[in-house]
Every structure is written in structure tokens, then in C-alpha cells.
Design a protein around this motif. Structure first.
Motif, PDB file in Angstrom:
ATOM      1  N   PRO A  73      -8.764  -7.016   7.410  1.00  0.00           N
ATOM      2  CA  PRO A  73      -7.762  -6.532   8.374  1.00  0.00           C
ATOM      3  C   PRO A  73      -6.338  -6.538   7.832  1.00  0.00           C
ATOM      4  O   PRO A  73      -5.575  -5.596   8.078  1.00  0.00           O
ATOM      5  CB  PRO A  73      -7.909  -7.508   9.559  1.00  0.00           C
ATOM      6  CG  PRO A  73      -9.279  -8.052   9.440  1.00  0.00           C
ATOM      7  CD  PRO A  73      -9.568  -8.119   7.971  1.00  0.00           C
ATOM      8  N   VAL A  74      -5.977  -7.583   7.121  1.00  0.00           N
ATOM      9  CA  VAL A  74      -4.612  -7.658   6.597  1.00  0.00           C
ATOM     10  C   VAL A  74      -4.354  -6.513   5.625  1.00  0.00           C
ATOM     11  O   VAL A  74      -3.318  -5.837   5.691  1.00  0.00           O
ATOM     12  CB  VAL A  74      -4.357  -9.019   5.910  1.00  0.00           C
ATOM     13  CG1 VAL A  74      -2.949  -9.058   5.308  1.00  0.00           C
ATOM     14  CG2 VAL A  74      -4.537 -10.170   6.899  1.00  0.00           C
ATOM     15  N   ARG A  75      -5.304  -6.268   4.737  1.00  0.00           N
ATOM     16  CA  ARG A  75      -5.158  -5.186   3.767  1.00  0.00           C
ATOM     17  C   ARG A  75      -5.076  -3.835   4.458  1.00  0.00           C
ATOM     18  O   ARG A  75      -4.266  -2.975   4.076  1.00  0.00           O
ATOM     19  CB  ARG A  75      -6.341  -5.218   2.791  1.00  0.00           C
ATOM     20  CG  ARG A  75      -6.392  -4.065   1.770  1.00  0.00           C
ATOM     21  CD  ARG A  75      -5.086  -3.865   1.047  1.00  0.00           C
ATOM     22  NE  ARG A  75      -4.597  -5.089   0.434  1.00  0.00           N
ATOM     23  CZ  ARG A  75      -3.391  -5.231  -0.063  1.00  0.00           C
ATOM     24  NH1 ARG A  75      -2.530  -4.218  -0.002  1.00  0.00           N
ATOM     25  NH2 ARG A  75      -3.024  -6.372  -0.621  1.00  0.00           N
ATOM     26  N   GLN A  76      -5.853  -3.629   5.506  1.00  0.00           N
ATOM     27  CA  GLN A  76      -5.833  -2.357   6.225  1.00  0.00           C
ATOM     28  C   GLN A  76      -4.471  -2.128   6.897  1.00  0.00           C
ATOM     29  O   GLN A  76      -3.936  -1.018   6.879  1.00  0.00           O
ATOM     30  CB  GLN A  76      -6.946  -2.332   7.275  1.00  0.00           C
ATOM     31  CG  GLN A  76      -8.344  -2.274   6.699  1.00  0.00           C
ATOM     32  CD  GLN A  76      -8.593  -1.000   5.920  1.00  0.00           C
ATOM     33  OE1 GLN A  76      -8.221   0.086   6.361  1.00  0.00           O
ATOM     34  NE2 GLN A  76      -9.206  -1.119   4.756  1.00  0.00           N
ATOM     35  N   ILE A  77      -3.911  -3.181   7.476  1.00  0.00           N
ATOM     36  CA  ILE A  77      -2.604  -3.052   8.142  1.00  0.00           C
ATOM     37  C   ILE A  77      -1.511  -2.828   7.110  1.00  0.00           C
ATOM     38  O   ILE A  77      -0.590  -2.025   7.318  1.00  0.00           O
ATOM     39  CB  ILE A  77      -2.322  -4.299   8.998  1.00  0.00           C
ATOM     40  CG1 ILE A  77      -3.351  -4.401  10.124  1.00  0.00           C
ATOM     41  CG2 ILE A  77      -0.907  -4.240   9.582  1.00  0.00           C
ATOM     42  CD1 ILE A  77      -3.294  -5.699  10.906  1.00  0.00           C
ATOM     43  N   VAL A  78      -1.584  -3.528   5.978  1.00  0.00           N
ATOM     44  CA  VAL A  78      -0.621  -3.315   4.896  1.00  0.00           C
ATOM     45  C   VAL A  78      -0.680  -1.876   4.411  1.00  0.00           C
ATOM     46  O   VAL A  78       0.351  -1.215   4.212  1.00  0.00           O
ATOM     47  CB  VAL A  78      -0.896  -4.298   3.730  1.00  0.00           C
ATOM     48  CG1 VAL A  78      -0.082  -3.900   2.496  1.00  0.00           C
ATOM     49  CG2 VAL A  78      -0.555  -5.728   4.133  1.00  0.00           C
ATOM     50  N   ASN A  79      -1.885  -1.352   4.225  1.00  0.00           N
ATOM     51  CA  ASN A  79      -2.038   0.022   3.750  1.00  0.00           C
ATOM     52  C   ASN A  79      -1.476   1.026   4.751  1.00  0.00           C
ATOM     53  O   ASN A  79      -0.807   1.992   4.375  1.00  0.00           O
ATOM     54  CB  ASN A  79      -3.518   0.332   3.491  1.00  0.00           C
ATOM     55  CG  ASN A  79      -4.056  -0.401   2.274  1.00  0.00           C
ATOM     56  OD1 ASN A  79      -3.291  -0.895   1.447  1.00  0.00           O
ATOM     57  ND2 ASN A  79      -5.372  -0.482   2.162  1.00  0.00           N
TER      58      ASN A  79
END
Length: 301
Positions: A73-79
Motif C-alpha cells: 500500500p505505501v508503495r502504491q500511494i507513493v507511486n
């Protein structure tokens, strides 16, 4: 305004979406509802949850764009925040404990530290957004947070309290304490604190936001929660700071982390603006030369 609401389809995300609906409607915001499935087997149930959450937004005259990502989830939001410029990101936060530095899901803290936009964490109990508490350090670098708070408060018809907490001084400075607690005198003064608080109050009031200033003395965390207990606030605004180095990263101080751990209402973690260097310096020099000599026994601050 452009808003990103993040959802994993769970109950904490329901809170974030309902909070987003309260804001996005009055703001007429361009809104994206980002669903994130950590496992491919979760995608069907996530799509169902997203459609229900999207309906809450539509009831507030918001037509959300729906996007679905898979993985961390963190990576998806960062992207997502790297692809598009968002003015506000809204996430949910479930409570996972009551000891240690992190009482919420650790992903909550990671998102706050990893993305450029301010993050609004939907949690606790609230039915409306009518009273905001802004934890201000009385410095100019909070100006961006004040401008964002003004937009949100103006849209939903909320009033704002600017809270500044000062360390408890020795008894010999009792006169100074009394002066600081006389809000009218403080706001009329030429002290750095008086000037900045006055400017912040004026900026909010220019947007039609009723604003009051309160000053407390003592340990900052204790006094913030004492104020929060004394009045029923619907949202608390706190801050973050830039980490040093080439990598974009934000740091949460003890105050912000404690508020996230203990708060029973949504928390907006704002980003710092540019630190005013020369302007503050030259203003102090001009004030030093412009201020007439004090009368004997007068208090200088």
C-alpha cells in the motif's frame, strides 16, 4: 483542489472516505478513490467495497475517479502521488496497540513520512467538521498549513483555534507569562510570536474563518491534549518537518506521533513551508531601530 482518498476496502478506509466526502463536496474537489489490494485474491471484495465508498462521495455531489492498484500500500500511494500532484491525501488508520511508539498501523506513519502532499488521517469519532485545533509553533514556516486549514475550514464552515504552547518559565518571569496570556496584548505586540500569530489569525479570517488564539504554558504534548479535552474539536492540525539530504522524506516529531496515537478525531499532518530567513532578520532589525526607547520599568519583548 485535487484530493486522493486511499482505501483497502476495510472499515478504517470507510472512515477516510466519509471524511473525504464531507470535504470534497464543498471544495468541489477533483477526487480520486484509490483502492489497493495487497493480494490478488482481495480484488473482487475490494471492488465491491470501492463501489459502496464511491456512492458516499456521489451523495455529496462528488464524481470520483476510481483506480485500483495491487501490492504494497505505501508503495502504491507513493507511486500515485508521484504521477499526479495532489493537494491532500486522505487515509484511514486502525488502532493496533496502546504501547510503544506506534499505536496505529505502521503503514499510516510510513505514508505520512513518504509522500509530498499533506495527509489527513481519518479516525476516531466525529459527525461533522466544525471546530479545528491548529498546533502552531508561532513560526512563519507553518504558513502553508494555515493556508490549507483556511481552505478546508472555509469550505465546511468551521471555526479554528490557534494553540501555541510555551515552556513554563522560572517564577521570576511571572510578568512575561501574564503578558503572554493576555492574548490581545500579545497580538498587538511587535514580538516575533505576536507578529506571526497575528498574521496567521488574519490569514484565516480573510477566508471568513472565525479564529481565536490560545496560549498555554508547560509540556507541549500535555498541553495540547489538555486543550483537546477542554473543547470538542473535530479535527487537529499538526506538522512535519523536512528530513535533510537528497531523498524526499518527512519527519514526524514526538508531538505529531503522540497526537496520531491518542487522538479521537481526524488529524491533518501538514507540510512545512519555506523557512523565512532574511525577511525575519531584516524585520527584526527594522523593529529594533523603529521602536522608541522603553520607559523605565517597561517590559521589553
Amino acid at each position: 483542489m485535487k484530493i486522493l482518498i486511499c482505501s483497502d476496502g476495510m472499515s478504517a478506509a470507510d472512515s477516510a472516505t466519509k471524511l473525504g466526502a464531507l470535504l470534497a463536496g464543498p471544495l468541489q474537489a477533483d477526487t480520486t478513490l484509490l483502492g489497493i489490494a495487497e493480494k490478488s485474491t482481495d480484488e473482487a471484495s475490494l471492488r465491491e467495497a470501492l463501489e459502496k465508498q464511491a456512492e458516499w462521495l456521489r451523495q455529496k455531489n462528488v464524481s470520483p475517479q476510481i483506480a485500483i492498484g495491487a501490492g504494497d500500500p505505501v508503495r502504491q500511494i507513493v507511486n500515485e502521488t508521484a504521477k499526479a500532484k495532489y493537494d491532500l491525501v486522505i487515509i484511514g488508520a486502525r488502532k493496533t496497540g496502546s504501547t510503544g511508539p506506534h499505536w496505529r498501523s505502521e503503514k499510516t506513519y510510513e505514508v505520512i513520512k513518504s509522500i509530498p502532499p499533506p495527509v489527513l488521517v481519518g479516525m476516531g469519532e466525529w459527525a461533522q467538521l466544525k471546530r479545528f485545533l491548529v498546533c502552531t509553533g508561532g513560526k512563519e514556516y507553518i504558513d502553508d498549513a494555515i493556508q490549507l486549514t483556511a481552505k478546508l475550514a472555509s469550505a465546511v464552515g468551521a471555526a479554528v483555534t490557534l494553540l501555541h504552547v510555551m515552556a513554563e518559565p522560572p517564577a521570576i518571569y511571572a510578568d512575561l507569562v501574564r503578558l503572554e496570556e493576555d492574548i490581545n496584548r500579545l497580538l498587538e505586540s511587535n514580538s516575533e510570536l505576536g507578529i506571526n500569530l497575528r498574521t496567521q489569525k488574519q490569514d484565516l479570517e480573510k477566508m471568513g474563518v472565525p479564529t481565536e488564539v490560545r496560549v498555554r504554558h508547560g509540556i507541549v504534548v500535555d498541553q495540547v491534549f489538555a486543550e483537546a479535552r477542554a473543547s470538542n474539536y473535530d479535527l487537529i492540525v499538526t506538522g512535519s518537518s523536512h528530513a535533510r539530504g537528497m531523498v524526499r522524506h518527512y519527519i514526524m516529531g514526538d508531538l505529531t506521533r503522540s497526537i496520531l496515537n491518542h487522538a479521537n478525531c481526524p488529524v491533518l499532518v501538514a507540510r512545512p513551508g519555506a523557512v523565512a530567513g532574511p525577511r525575519g532578520f531584516w524585520r527584526s532589525i527594522r523593529r529594533a531601530f523603529a521602536t522608541p526607547p522603553p520607559k523605565p520599568g517597561a517590559l521589553i519583548f
